[in-house]
Design a protein around this motif. Structure first.
Motif, PDB file in Angstrom:
ATOM      1  N   CYS B   6       1.061  -1.293  -0.209  1.00  0.00           N
ATOM      2  CA  CYS B   6       0.193   0.363   0.411  1.00  0.00           C
ATOM      3  C   CYS B   6       1.395   1.400  -0.005  1.00  0.00           C
ATOM      4  O   CYS B   6       1.772   1.426   0.663  1.00  0.00           O
ATOM      5  CB  CYS B   6      -1.327   0.357   1.298  1.00  0.00           C
ATOM      6  SG  CYS B   6      -1.966   1.406   1.808  1.00  0.00           S
ATOM      7  N   TYR B   8       0.632   3.974   1.232  1.00  0.00           N
ATOM      8  CA  TYR B   8       0.913   4.714   2.583  1.00  0.00           C
ATOM      9  C   TYR B   8       0.922   3.563   3.792  1.00  0.00           C
ATOM     10  O   TYR B   8       1.691   4.534   4.928  1.00  0.00           O
ATOM     11  CB  TYR B   8      -1.402   5.053   2.351  1.00  0.00           C
ATOM     12  CG  TYR B   8      -1.661   5.722   1.432  1.00  0.00           C
ATOM     13  CD1 TYR B   8      -1.174   7.601   1.570  1.00  0.00           C
ATOM     14  CD2 TYR B   8      -2.281   5.185   1.064  1.00  0.00           C
ATOM     15  CE1 TYR B   8      -1.932   8.086   0.255  1.00  0.00           C
ATOM     16  CE2 TYR B   8      -2.885   5.993  -0.768  1.00  0.00           C
ATOM     17  CZ  TYR B   8      -3.202   7.150  -0.654  1.00  0.00           C
ATOM     18  OH  TYR B   8      -3.240   8.290  -1.750  1.00  0.00           O
ATOM     19  N   CYS B   9       0.706   2.543   3.312  1.00  0.00           N
ATOM     20  CA  CYS B   9       0.690   1.387   4.992  1.00  0.00           C
ATOM     21  C   CYS B   9       2.109   0.729   4.592  1.00  0.00           C
ATOM     22  O   CYS B   9       2.614  -0.032   5.274  1.00  0.00           O
ATOM     23  CB  CYS B   9      -0.591   1.066   5.079  1.00  0.00           C
ATOM     24  SG  CYS B   9      -1.474   1.462   4.718  1.00  0.00           S
ATOM     25  N   HIS B  59      -7.478  -0.997   0.583  1.00  0.00           N
ATOM     26  CA  HIS B  59      -6.973  -0.722   1.709  1.00  0.00           C
ATOM     27  C   HIS B  59      -8.204  -1.342   2.367  1.00  0.00           C
ATOM     28  O   HIS B  59      -7.826  -0.314   3.419  1.00  0.00           O
ATOM     29  CB  HIS B  59      -5.502  -0.301   2.006  1.00  0.00           C
ATOM     30  CG  HIS B  59      -5.307  -1.064   3.230  1.00  0.00           C
ATOM     31  ND1 HIS B  59      -3.861  -0.410   3.678  1.00  0.00           N
ATOM     32  CD2 HIS B  59      -4.944  -2.138   3.339  1.00  0.00           C
ATOM     33  CE1 HIS B  59      -3.442  -1.523   4.337  1.00  0.00           C
ATOM     34  NE2 HIS B  59      -4.127  -2.667   4.127  1.00  0.00           N
ATOM     35  N   CYS B  63      -5.543   1.917   5.626  1.00  0.00           N
ATOM     36  CA  CYS B  63      -6.248   2.382   5.902  1.00  0.00           C
ATOM     37  C   CYS B  63      -7.422   3.068   5.161  1.00  0.00           C
ATOM     38  O   CYS B  63      -7.910   4.532   4.585  1.00  0.00           O
ATOM     39  CB  CYS B  63      -4.660   3.703   5.052  1.00  0.00           C
ATOM     40  SG  CYS B  63      -4.458   3.250   3.799  1.00  0.00           S
TER      41      CYS B  63
HETATM   42 ZN   LIG Z   1      -3.136   1.655   3.711  1.00  0.00          ZN
END
Ligand SMILES: [Zn+2]
Ligand SMILES: Cc1cc2nc3c(=O)[nH]c(=O)nc-3n(C[C@H](O)[C@H](O)[C@H](O)COP(=O)(O)OP(=O)(O)OC[C@H]3O[C@@H](n4cnc5c(N)ncnc54)[C@H](O)[C@@H]3O)c2cc1C
Lengths: 417, 89
Positions: B6, B8-9, B59, B63
């Protein structure tokens, strides 16, 4: 062709069964055929058989890139049913069910059709109502449907979890004539009969491209050279979009992997095919005693013919919720096949804008049961150059025209269906 | 098990994500005359390639962002991932 019969069995036993005819030849491709069928799965083999039998067209080749029966026809969980609500599907698949009843005789090959009944379990009042509606729609189309209550089910599937608080069993819908058949036998039975009528089954022959002249089919290019023909029937299931792209065509199809698995064999435990209503899980017991189980697609576009463990874990968790004692079984095999998921969940059997090019695809995870009726109607469509009444709703233009046959109502997110 | 990164994560296992399909589909422009066949193309028709495929993932158990995954449909290999408005190849 030697008939398979008790007399021939006895006769051949005197020569230690060394002198049986081969079930089908291994011919070299000819220069030209009247019809070329691409794909030696169930549908391709059945189509060739009915072209020869019903329409007298036997100068036919089936071109298969691998070996016949190596695709989905040899990978499916063999459930036969016609428990559909929409007329187009119900009438089509019911015609297919009637064909299964005589198929072993018609092919002189035991396809082990077993009408053991398919039961869809309901886990809420609303679901039971929805099943009653489906059952009524089926009966209006002359299809057998029976509502079962909890007491009936306790007798029929005693090992199901009737005390589950989370997925209580309210009842179920049963199609008594539904059941299973032996997948390989279906492929082999059609292959043997088609071959005996003059159809060339050419294995290890991949179709790589097409020869189209002035909007008309002229031939195919294969890994074993060029072959001329005026008519081509595509029966390549999960590979449909790949072949269409060689014709500059796009299809309302996505390819997804579906997995299945079998357990170690156990004593007779389950007499019917049963589906879990609170998720996507189904199982039956094979004649060898293995539990045959399947459920959801892995859920992302795939041509890999193998899936991942999280999906199997999810599916089997549902299985254990339905039959808790499955948790004690060891798994023998898992495998995957590539599904041609159509955008409304129903098949396409049609002509195309290219003269002489015919399309058979969009079977999703339910095309095994359609093998006989798909072959019958596709052969008709190819021979007559127009759809048979039974596939007259399975047109390619139904999407643009708004005549979807959306049995499940999940829209175009094919991986959710 | 697929491991999906991901944007972001970071890398997480497949079970945290849900799929969103072909990321290259382009919705016909708002406020313009759109023919039936253009709608048909957009809503129902797919390239469905064997090989590289740009797709949307969500996701959903993380998130909850949508993002793009560039993946090989024949091998399941994930070639790269990116935020929804980033260009990928
Ligand atoms: Zn994420
Ligand atoms: C795990 C699983 C469970 C299933 N369960 C059921 C079920 O319970 N009931 C049910 O009704 N259906 C079920 N299905 C669906 C069913 O198996 C398919 O819908 C059906 O078999 C598809 O038709 P077919 O037999 O012709 O396909 P296939 O057997 O896949 O035939 C297509 C053939 O085309 C060949 N081919 C592809 N490209 C080329 C090329 N370029 N040149 C030459 N040949 C080519 C392939 O090698 C293949 O042999 C299941 C499928 C799977 C994978």
């Amino acid at each position: 062709m030697q008939k398979y019969s008790i007399f021939n069995l006895i006769k051949n036993s005197f020569s230690n069964h060394q002198n049986w005819d081969v079930a089908w030849r291994d011919p070299q491709p000819k220069k030209e055929y009247d019809v070329i069928i691409v794909g030696g799965g169930g549908h391709g083999l059945a189509t060739a058989f009915y072209l020869a039998k019903e329409h007298g067209i036997s100068n036919v080749a089936i071109l298969e890139k691998g070996w016949i029966g190596g695709g989905n026809v040899g990978r499916n969980t063999t459930i036969l049913r016609s428990n559909y609500m929409w007329d187009a599907n119900g009438i089509f698949y019911e015609h297919g069910m009637k064909m299964w009843e005589n198929l072993s005789q018609e092919l002189n090959y035991n396809v082990m059709y077993s009408p053991r009944g398919i039961i869809n379990l309901a886990h809420s009042d609303a679901q039971l109502n929805a099943y009653a509606r489906r059952g009524n729609s089926m009966r209006l189309n002359g299809i057998d449907a029976v509502m079962l209550n909890k007491e009936d089910l306790k007798k029929m599937i005693p090992f199901a979890d009737f005390s589950s608080a989370r997925f209580p069993i309210f009842g179920g819908l049963m199609q008594p004539r539904g059941g299973t058949a032996r997948h390989d036998a279906v492929a082999w039975g059609y292959a043997r009969q088609a071959d005996s009528m003059g159809v060339d089954i050419i294995q290890h022959c991949e179709v790589l491209g097409f020869d189209i002249k002035n909007g008309k089919v002229a031939g195919v290019q294969t890994s074993r050279g060029e072959i001329k023909t005026k008519k081509i029937g595509l029966c390549v299931a999960g590979s449909s979009s790949i072949l269409a792209s060689k014709l500059n065509m796009k299809l309302p199809i996505e390819s997804h992997v579906l997995q299945a698995c079998v357990s170690e064999p156990v004593k007779p435990f389950l007499d019917h095919v049963v589906t879990f209503g609170a998720g996507h899980f189904y199982c039956s017991q094979s004649d060898k005693g293995e539990m045959v189980m399947g459920g959801d697609l892995d859920g992302y576009n795939s041509y890999a013919q193998r899936g991942n463990l999280p999906t199997l874990q999810h599916v089997l968790t549902e299985g254990v919720a339905m039959f808790p004692n499955l948790s004690r079984l060891k798994m023998l095999r898992t495998w995957g096949g590539i599904m041609d998921m159509s955008m409304d969940g129903s098949p396409i059997i049609d002509k195309t804008h290219i003269q002489g090019l015919y399309l058979n695809c969009g079977w999703c995870y339910g095309g095994f049961k359609a093998t006989p009726v798909s072959g019958l109607t596709f052969a008709y469509t190819i021979a007559q150059d127009r759809p048979h009444e039974l596939n007259s709703k399975f047109r390619l233009d139904r999407f643009q025209k708004g005549y979807l046959i959306d049995e499940k109502g999940v829209g175009t997110k094919t991986w959710i269906g | 098990m697929l491991e999906i990164k991901c944007p972001y994560c970071g890398k997480r296992s497949q079970i945290e994500f849900s799929y969103g399909g072909d990321a290259k589909l382009e919705r016909p422009k708002l406020g313009t005359e759109v023919s039936d066949s253009e709608w048909n193309e957009f809503v129902y028709y797919r390239n469905n390639p064997r090989g590289e495929h740009l797709e949307l993932w969500h996701h959903i158990s993380g998130c909850r962002q949508w993002f793009k995954v560039f993946r090989n449909t024949a091998t399941h290999e994930i070639l790269s991932t990116s935020k929804i408005d980033e260009k990928i190849k």
